[in-house]
Design a protein around this motif. Structure first.
Motif, PDB file in Angstrom:
ATOM      1  N   SER A 268      -4.549  42.703  -9.242  1.00 40.61           N
ATOM      2  CA  SER A 268      -5.612  42.783  -8.362  1.00 40.61           C
ATOM      3  C   SER A 268      -6.472  41.278  -8.717  1.00 40.61           C
ATOM      4  CB  SER A 268      -6.369  43.862  -9.074  1.00 40.61           C
ATOM      5  OG  SER A 268      -6.793  43.723 -10.246  1.00 40.61           O
ATOM      6  N   TYR A 269      -7.399  41.444  -7.711  1.00 40.49           N
ATOM      7  CA  TYR A 269      -8.378  40.187  -7.773  1.00 40.49           C
ATOM      8  C   TYR A 269      -9.809  40.649  -7.280  1.00 40.49           C
ATOM      9  CZ  TYR A 269      -7.561  39.977  -2.758  1.00 40.49           C
ATOM     10  OH  TYR A 269      -7.264  40.428  -1.332  1.00 40.49           O
ATOM     11  N   GLN A 270     -10.532  39.849  -7.579  1.00 40.15           N
ATOM     12  CA  GLN A 270     -12.009  40.438  -7.334  1.00 40.15           C
ATOM     13  C   GLN A 270     -12.158  40.012  -6.054  1.00 40.15           C
ATOM     14  OE1 GLN A 270     -14.823  41.346  -9.330  1.00 40.15           O
ATOM     15  NE2 GLN A 270     -13.223  41.610 -10.873  1.00 40.15           N
ATOM     16  N   ARG A 271     -12.896  40.899  -5.103  1.00 42.17           N
ATOM     17  CA  ARG A 271     -13.209  40.668  -3.662  1.00 42.17           C
ATOM     18  C   ARG A 271     -13.989  39.438  -3.513  1.00 42.17           C
ATOM     19  NH1 ARG A 271     -11.867  45.094  -1.276  1.00 42.17           N
ATOM     20  NH2 ARG A 271     -11.995  47.117  -2.004  1.00 42.17           N
TER      21      ARG A 271
ATOM     22  N   ASN B  84     -12.497  36.433  -3.746  1.00 40.87           N
ATOM     23  CA  ASN B  84     -11.760  35.408  -4.559  1.00 40.87           C
ATOM     24  C   ASN B  84     -10.484  35.105  -3.422  1.00 40.87           C
ATOM     25  OD1 ASN B  84     -10.063  33.619  -6.054  1.00 40.87           O
ATOM     26  ND2 ASN B  84      -9.930  35.025  -7.909  1.00 40.87           N
TER      27      ASN B  84
ATOM     28  N   HIS C  37     -12.038  50.820  -4.278  1.00 37.42           N
ATOM     29  CA  HIS C  37     -12.618  50.137  -5.383  1.00 37.42           C
ATOM     30  C   HIS C  37     -13.632  49.387  -4.826  1.00 37.42           C
ATOM     31  CE1 HIS C  37     -13.169  47.827  -9.211  1.00 37.42           C
ATOM     32  NE2 HIS C  37     -12.260  49.066  -9.839  1.00 37.42           N
TER      33      HIS C  37
ATOM     34  N   SER D 268     -15.062  46.500  -6.566  1.00 36.69           N
ATOM     35  CA  SER D 268     -15.152  45.146  -6.701  1.00 36.69           C
ATOM     36  C   SER D 268     -13.907  44.376  -6.839  1.00 36.69           C
ATOM     37  CB  SER D 268     -15.959  44.761  -8.371  1.00 36.69           C
ATOM     38  OG  SER D 268     -15.123  45.610  -9.188  1.00 36.69           O
ATOM     39  N   GLU D 269     -12.655  45.119  -6.728  1.00 36.86           N
ATOM     40  CA  GLU D 269     -11.232  44.654  -6.567  1.00 36.86           C
ATOM     41  C   GLU D 269     -10.504  45.213  -5.732  1.00 36.86           C
ATOM     42  OE1 GLU D 269      -9.403  44.127 -10.722  1.00 36.86           O
ATOM     43  OE2 GLU D 269     -11.092  45.310 -11.485  1.00 36.86           O
TER      44      GLU D 269
ATOM     45  N   PHE E 124      -6.508  45.779  -4.869  1.00 35.15           N
ATOM     46  CA  PHE E 124      -5.115  46.040  -5.629  1.00 35.15           C
ATOM     47  C   PHE E 124      -3.856  45.904  -4.861  1.00 35.15           C
ATOM     48  CE2 PHE E 124      -8.368  48.124  -7.995  1.00 35.15           C
ATOM     49  CZ  PHE E 124      -8.001  47.901  -9.320  1.00 35.15           C
TER      50      PHE E 124
END
Length: 157
Positions: free
Chosen positions: A119-122, A124, A147, A149-150, A152
Motif C-alpha cells: 500500500s501507499y499513502q494517497r 504518493n 480506505h 488515507s491508503e 492498497f
C-alpha cells in the motif's frame, strides 16, 4: 541496474538503520524506522530488513553504508510489503525497484504466501508509479476499497 542485498537488523547496524532519512517532502509518507522496528519486536509476523548495495555480499561486516529499510508481514496467505524507504542520499538510483524485486522474490519462496500486496499513502505518486510498474494492481478487497488515507495494491503470481 542497481542490485541490493538484504540483511537482518542487528545490534551492529541498528543505529545506522534509525539514522536513515527520507527527503523532507516524504516525511509524512512513510513510518519512521524506529516505529517499524518497535512493531517488529512485538509482532512475530513482521520481518524488518536493512537494504545494502549488493557489493556487500560476502562480507560479514558490510563495507558500504546501509541505503534503506524494508519490512514485510506474512498473515492469512498474504505477503504484505509494509515498508520501503531509501535514504535520501541514495534515491533515484534504482534501489527502490531493486528492493521491491528482491522482497517479491523472497515472498514467493514462502509456501503459505498466495498473494503479495502493498500500500501507499494517497498522493504518493512516486510509490504508485513504482508499484504499478512492477505489476501491482488495485486490490479489490472490501476493507481496502474505501480506505481514507491508503491505496492498497496486489500482485497475483
Amino acid at each position: 541496474m542497481a542490485k541490493v542485498h538484504l540483511r537482518n537488523i542487528t545490534l551492529d547496524n541498528f543505529h545506522e538503520c534509525i539514522s536513515l532519512e527520507v527527503e523532507e517532502s516524504q516525511k509524512g509518507l512513510v513510518a519512521s524506522n524506529v516505529q517499524s522496528l518497535a512493531q517488529a519486536k512485538v509482532n512475530p509476523n513482521l520481518f524488518p530488513l536493512a537494504i545494502y548495495d549488493a557489493a556487500v555480499v560476502g562480507y560479514e561486516q558490510a563495507q558500504l553504508p546501509m541505503i534503506g529499510f524494508t519490512m514485510y508481514e506474512i498473515v492469512s496467505g498474504v505477503g504484505f510489503i509494509l515498508r520501503l524507504m531509501i535514504d535520501c542520499k541514495y534515491q533515484r538510483k534504482g534501489y527502490g525497484r531493486a528492493t521491491m524485486l528482491e522482497v517479491i522474490r523472497r515472498l514467493k519462496l514462502y509456501p503459505e504466501v498466495e498473494l503479495i500486496a502493498t500500500s501507499y499513502q494517497r498522493g504518493n505518486e512516486t510509490a504508485s508509479k513504482l508499484y504499478r510498474s512492477l505489476g501491482f494492481i488495485d486490490w479489490d478487497i472490501e476493507w481496502a476499497l474505501d480506505h481514507e488515507s491508503e491505496v492498497f495494491l496486489k500482485l497475483d503470481f
